[in-house]
Write an enzyme that holds these catalytic residues in place. Sequence first.
Site, PDB file in Angstrom:
ATOM      1  N   ASP A  50     -26.932   4.645 -16.051  1.00 58.13           N
ATOM      2  CA  ASP A  50     -26.575   5.755 -16.927  1.00 58.13           C
ATOM      3  C   ASP A  50     -27.774   6.152 -17.786  1.00 58.13           C
ATOM      4  O   ASP A  50     -28.654   5.319 -18.055  1.00 58.13           O
ATOM      5  CB  ASP A  50     -25.414   5.365 -17.836  1.00 58.13           C
ATOM      6  N   TYR A  78     -27.415  -8.022 -16.814  1.00 56.97           N
ATOM      7  CA  TYR A  78     -27.578  -7.088 -17.924  1.00 56.97           C
ATOM      8  C   TYR A  78     -27.541  -7.831 -19.258  1.00 56.97           C
ATOM      9  O   TYR A  78     -26.856  -8.852 -19.399  1.00 56.97           O
ATOM     10  CB  TYR A  78     -26.432  -6.068 -17.967  1.00 56.97           C
ATOM     11  N   ASP A  92     -18.393   4.000 -23.942  1.00 60.06           N
ATOM     12  CA  ASP A  92     -19.735   3.707 -24.443  1.00 60.06           C
ATOM     13  C   ASP A  92     -20.038   4.625 -25.622  1.00 60.06           C
ATOM     14  O   ASP A  92     -19.198   5.452 -26.029  1.00 60.06           O
ATOM     15  CB  ASP A  92     -20.795   3.818 -23.336  1.00 60.06           C
ATOM     16  N   ARG A 190     -19.413  -1.200 -18.985  1.00 59.33           N
ATOM     17  CA  ARG A 190     -18.622  -0.420 -19.949  1.00 59.33           C
ATOM     18  C   ARG A 190     -17.162  -0.850 -19.935  1.00 59.33           C
ATOM     19  O   ARG A 190     -16.508  -0.937 -20.974  1.00 59.33           O
ATOM     20  CB  ARG A 190     -18.695   1.064 -19.609  1.00 59.33           C
TER      21      ARG A 190
END
Length: 336
Positions: A50, A78, A92, A190
């Site tokens: 993203d 991540y 988010d 997310r």
Amino acid sequence: MGKKQRPEEIEVGSGLVLVDKPAGWTSHDVVGRIRKLAGTRKVGHAGTLDPMATGVLVVGINRATRLLTHIVGVDKTYTATVRLGQSTTTDDAEGEVVETRFANAVTPERLEEAVARLTGEIMQVPSTVSAIKVDGRRSYDRARAGEDVALEARPVTVERFEVQEIRRLDEGKTVDVDVEVRVSSGTYVRALARDLGEILETGGHLTALRRTAVGPYSIDQTLTLDQLGEDFGYIGLAEAAAQLFPARKLTEQEAFNLGHGRRITASADAEVVLPGREPIADAKGRREGLTAAFGPDGALVALLTDVPAKEGASASPDAAGAKMFQAKPELVFAAQ
């Protein structure tokens, strides 16, 4: 890094560019920039990030774009920050806050219990602003058009979900939690933030996301776009394949046969090298997954799959006959 290179000065072959994607850029933006830097249209990426997210974006150039399909499905790691106490339209920080609940009662113990429930093999409902197609249209397009989008839960694996730091904000009404996760392909971080907030009855959304690894490729191997503009570096096709798959060295005749689409002896009957390990010889039978086949000169010739022997299939003489399995060339890398 040396002097800045112009595209016409770069002799780009085939390989993988490991980019540290900056915030605010789409993955498509990065591909466009690499096309200009490398002077080639044959560029693609493995696994969208993203615009808000940063970190490892694997970009393939020229013949290495054919490897990208096999990179998309690898595990990814991540680091992220989850804000407890607020829910947003997009799960988010880019969405609008739709609900606020106090997170004062969140303790480290409750947080660890909630994280444990989201670790392992779980069923996850993707975010409505994901790229999943619903009746031929992207979910995010439908959601942004004001449609009610209901996505089905699907199985994903959260191999690791670790809390790194807890920070209380606004007199404890909201809580920021820094985490590190290692997840299977198709897992939405997310959605993990959203679900963590729901388990804790506070709501939650993602405020920061950085991808630190894609399969064998880590953040310390990446280059920024500015660095690539100064000195265009990439992992060559053969090296990239050796990092992704077990490796098999071919004879001249085997390389010739594969180049013409013929099957050869099964990889289970040959010596292979696993990434980062010593050579091993598999038991007779079938080898699972893909094997990268390299010619005597070290060039990548093909990706192989062991399949049941098939009467009438084009095969080399040593692979024909009564053998149960043969190595089939799934992808042949013709010389450029």
